[in-house]
Design a protein around this motif. Structure first.
Motif, short mmCIF file in Angstrom:
data_model
loop_
_atom_site.label_atom_id
_atom_site.label_comp_id
_atom_site.label_asym_id
_atom_site.label_seq_id
_atom_site.Cartn_x
_atom_site.Cartn_y
_atom_site.Cartn_z
N GLU A 165 63.47 -15.22 -43.99
CA GLU A 165 64.18 -16.03 -44.98
C GLU A 165 65.55 -15.46 -45.30
O GLU A 165 66.53 -16.19 -45.44
CB GLU A 165 63.34 -16.13 -46.26
CG GLU A 165 63.81 -17.17 -47.25
CD GLU A 165 63.52 -18.60 -46.80
OE1 GLU A 165 63.95 -19.53 -47.51
OE2 GLU A 165 62.87 -18.78 -45.75
N GLY A 166 65.63 -14.13 -45.40
CA GLY A 166 66.91 -13.50 -45.74
C GLY A 166 67.96 -13.66 -44.67
O GLY A 166 69.17 -13.62 -44.95
N SER A 167 67.54 -13.87 -43.42
CA SER A 167 68.50 -14.00 -42.32
C SER A 167 68.73 -15.45 -41.91
O SER A 167 69.38 -15.71 -40.89
CB SER A 167 68.01 -13.20 -41.10
OG SER A 167 66.73 -13.63 -40.67
N ARG A 168 68.23 -16.41 -42.70
CA ARG A 168 68.50 -17.81 -42.40
C ARG A 168 70.01 -18.07 -42.42
O ARG A 168 70.70 -17.65 -43.36
CB ARG A 168 67.82 -18.72 -43.42
CG ARG A 168 66.35 -18.97 -43.18
CD ARG A 168 65.76 -19.87 -44.26
NE ARG A 168 66.41 -21.19 -44.31
CZ ARG A 168 66.06 -22.13 -45.18
NH1 ARG A 168 65.10 -21.91 -46.07
NH2 ARG A 168 66.67 -23.31 -45.16
N PRO A 169 70.54 -18.77 -41.46
CA PRO A 169 72.00 -18.97 -41.43
C PRO A 169 72.51 -19.86 -42.56
O PRO A 169 73.65 -19.71 -42.99
CB PRO A 169 72.23 -19.62 -40.06
CG PRO A 169 70.92 -20.20 -39.66
CD PRO A 169 69.88 -19.30 -40.25
N ASP A 182 77.04 -19.44 -35.54
CA ASP A 182 77.71 -19.52 -34.23
C ASP A 182 76.79 -19.03 -33.11
O ASP A 182 76.78 -19.62 -32.02
CB ASP A 182 78.99 -18.69 -34.25
CG ASP A 182 80.05 -19.26 -35.18
OD1 ASP A 182 79.96 -20.46 -35.50
OD2 ASP A 182 80.93 -18.50 -35.59
N ASP A 183 76.03 -17.96 -33.38
CA ASP A 183 75.19 -17.37 -32.35
C ASP A 183 73.90 -16.84 -32.98
O ASP A 183 73.90 -15.76 -33.59
CB ASP A 183 75.92 -16.24 -31.63
CG ASP A 183 75.05 -15.58 -30.56
OD1 ASP A 183 74.02 -16.17 -30.17
OD2 ASP A 183 75.40 -14.45 -30.14
N PRO A 184 72.79 -17.55 -32.88
CA PRO A 184 71.54 -17.10 -33.50
C PRO A 184 70.77 -16.05 -32.70
O PRO A 184 69.71 -15.60 -33.12
CB PRO A 184 70.73 -18.39 -33.60
CG PRO A 184 71.23 -19.24 -32.48
CD PRO A 184 72.68 -18.90 -32.30
N GLU A 185 71.31 -15.64 -31.56
CA GLU A 185 70.58 -14.71 -30.69
C GLU A 185 70.12 -13.44 -31.41
O GLU A 185 69.02 -12.93 -31.12
CB GLU A 185 71.43 -14.35 -29.48
CG GLU A 185 70.68 -13.63 -28.37
CD GLU A 185 69.55 -14.46 -27.77
OE1 GLU A 185 68.58 -13.85 -27.29
OE2 GLU A 185 69.65 -15.71 -27.78
N PRO A 186 70.90 -12.86 -32.36
CA PRO A 186 70.44 -11.63 -33.01
C PRO A 186 69.13 -11.76 -33.79
O PRO A 186 68.50 -10.73 -34.09
CB PRO A 186 71.60 -11.28 -33.95
CG PRO A 186 72.81 -11.88 -33.29
CD PRO A 186 72.31 -13.16 -32.69
N VAL A 187 68.71 -12.99 -34.14
CA VAL A 187 67.46 -13.13 -34.89
C VAL A 187 66.30 -13.58 -34.00
O VAL A 187 65.19 -13.82 -34.49
CB VAL A 187 67.62 -14.13 -36.06
CG1 VAL A 187 68.65 -13.62 -37.05
CG2 VAL A 187 67.98 -15.52 -35.56
N ARG A 188 66.53 -13.66 -32.71
CA ARG A 188 65.48 -14.13 -31.80
C ARG A 188 64.19 -13.32 -31.94
O ARG A 188 63.09 -13.88 -32.04
CB ARG A 188 65.96 -14.09 -30.35
CG ARG A 188 64.85 -14.44 -29.34
CD ARG A 188 65.31 -14.18 -27.91
NE ARG A 188 66.31 -15.17 -27.50
CZ ARG A 188 66.01 -16.34 -26.93
NH1 ARG A 188 64.74 -16.66 -26.71
NH2 ARG A 188 66.96 -17.16 -26.58
N TRP A 220 69.48 -24.12 -28.31
CA TRP A 220 68.96 -22.74 -28.42
C TRP A 220 67.53 -22.78 -28.96
O TRP A 220 66.64 -22.09 -28.45
CB TRP A 220 69.86 -21.92 -29.34
CG TRP A 220 69.52 -20.47 -29.40
CD1 TRP A 220 70.03 -19.46 -28.62
CD2 TRP A 220 68.58 -19.83 -30.29
NE1 TRP A 220 69.47 -18.24 -28.98
CE2 TRP A 220 68.58 -18.45 -30.00
CE3 TRP A 220 67.75 -20.30 -31.30
CZ2 TRP A 220 67.77 -17.53 -30.68
CZ3 TRP A 220 66.94 -19.40 -31.98
CH2 TRP A 220 66.95 -18.03 -31.68
N VAL A 221 67.30 -23.59 -29.99
CA VAL A 221 65.96 -23.70 -30.57
C VAL A 221 64.98 -24.28 -29.56
O VAL A 221 63.86 -23.77 -29.39
CB VAL A 221 65.99 -24.57 -31.85
CG1 VAL A 221 64.57 -24.84 -32.34
CG2 VAL A 221 66.80 -23.89 -32.94
#
Length: 374
Positions: A165-169, A182-188, A220-221
């Motif tokens: 939840e804390g890392s939701r964009p 821009d790039d959700p890859e760090p939360v994969r 991406w999703v």
């Protein structure tokens, strides 16, 4: 939120009852409980600060004022104050009120990264640290997300949920994390770790996080969930909820994940709204009936769109989920749903013709309308 669920509206001033979470009685409770774990506290001084201009403040402003009042009345340095707040956290009698402790960490703890992140990991068990953790992500995203990836494997569901939840964009009531938009890859890895989580509380967060990402990076999703197990009921639930915005838009690949990628092969028997004219405050009933004309079973995702009249006279469409149907050859289905036509904090109605559109598998099937009277 933890403990007591609170339904929050982003427009604080339009929902005055919510700010009463931090009424004078609750502020006195916080003062008394703080004094119980830290006897030197000047409770009168805390109350003077915490209640300043109270009636003019919204819920988030009141929450923040609790944090600043604690800072002004706790005599120790930051590490000492964190120890006091950790002792206080289990004693506060409302989950959302506990968020003021996480807010304290966000306001005063950026220069104590490890201590602060550990404090957020602890206090999230009693309220939620989803808002407070975001300044730490901004300050050092790789460092923060590395810790949150560890948390996504924690035995405590509240800690796991904070990682997601804390890392939701696009977390409601907080600023956007534009780098992750821009790039959700760090939360994969965080999302991967939680894809089969046993806790509904966590699964809702994963679905909402993915739904956030679909607004900027739908492909991406779709690539990510393609790698997820298709036979795990928790994963299936997450995917269904995560794709809701794409499905409302009729996104073909999202519909395909539900097995509803083909055009509906049906005969429309009925689509109407009653009454045809309605006064504000009364409901309308939307009815639809259709029969399969296909030679094989069909998966149908049925939605409807209400074109709300705007103040300018134009229309603003809003898509609503209706039903998912496994329709057998020759089978007839009749649907009916009531829709409230009254003002909400998030929507004001205006007189005029409101169109209603029946959408099946992303395609418009029929249209009708009702007149909203002044």
């Amino acid at each position: 939120m933890n403990n007591e669920d609170v339904v929050l509206d982003a427009n604080e001033t339009s929902a005055p009852a919510l700010k009463e979470i931090f009424n004078r009685e609750r502020l006195q409770h916080i003062a008394d409980q703080t004094k119980a774990v830290h006897p030197p506290l000047d409770t009168a001084a805390f109350m003077t600060l915490a209640t300043a201009d109270l009636e003019s403040l919204g819920i988030m402003q009141r929450m923040r004022q609790v944090a600043t009042s604690l800072h002004a009345t706790l005599p120790g340095d930051y590490p000492a104050n964190i120890a006091i707040l950790k002792a206080l956290a289990p004693r506060i009698n409302h989950g959302f009120a506990s968020i003021s402790l996480a807010e304290y960490v966000a306001l005063y703890g950026l220069d104590h990264f490890d201590l602060s992140m550990d404090a957020l990991k602890y206090v999230t068990r009693f309220g939620s640290a989803e808002f407070a953790i975001r300044p730490f992500i901004l300050a050092n995203m790789p460092r923060a997300l590395a810790l949150m990836e560890e948390w996504s494997r924690d035995e405590n569901e509240h800690v796991r949920r904070l990682a997601c939840e804390g890392s939701r964009p696009r977390l409601p009531w907080s600023f956007q994390l534009k780098a992750l938009i821009d790039d959700p890859e760090p939360v994969r890895t965080i999302l991967d770790n939680l894809k089969t989580d046993e806790a509904l509380y966590v699964r809702k967060s994963v679905a909402n996080h993915l739904n956030d990402i679909t607004k900027s990076n739908p492909d991406w999703v779709l690539r990510l969930i393609e790698t997820w197990p298709k036979d795990n009921k928790h994963t299936v639930w997450i995917v269904r909820q995560a794709l809701r915005t794409l499905i409302k838009k009729g996104h073909a690949d999202a519909l395909a994940h539900l097995g509803a990628h083909e055009k509906a092969d049906i005969r429309l028997d009925e689509f109407r709204v009653s009454p045809e004219s309605v006064a504000l405050g009364n409901p309308v009933r939307i009815s639809a009936a259709f029969t399969s004309t296909a030679a094989k079973p069909q998966k149908l995702v049925v939605d409807y769109t209400v074109h709300y009249v705007k103040k300018s006279g134009g229309a603003s469409p809003k898509v609503f989920k209706w039903k998912e149907i496994d329709l057998q050859p020759g089978e007839r289905v009749a649907l009916s749903i009531s829709r409230a036509i009254r003002d909400f904090t998030t929507r004001k109605h205006y007189a005029g013709k409101h169109g209603i559109v029946l959408v099946i598998n992303g395609e418009t099937v029929a249209e009708t309308a009702f007149e909203l009277l002044t």
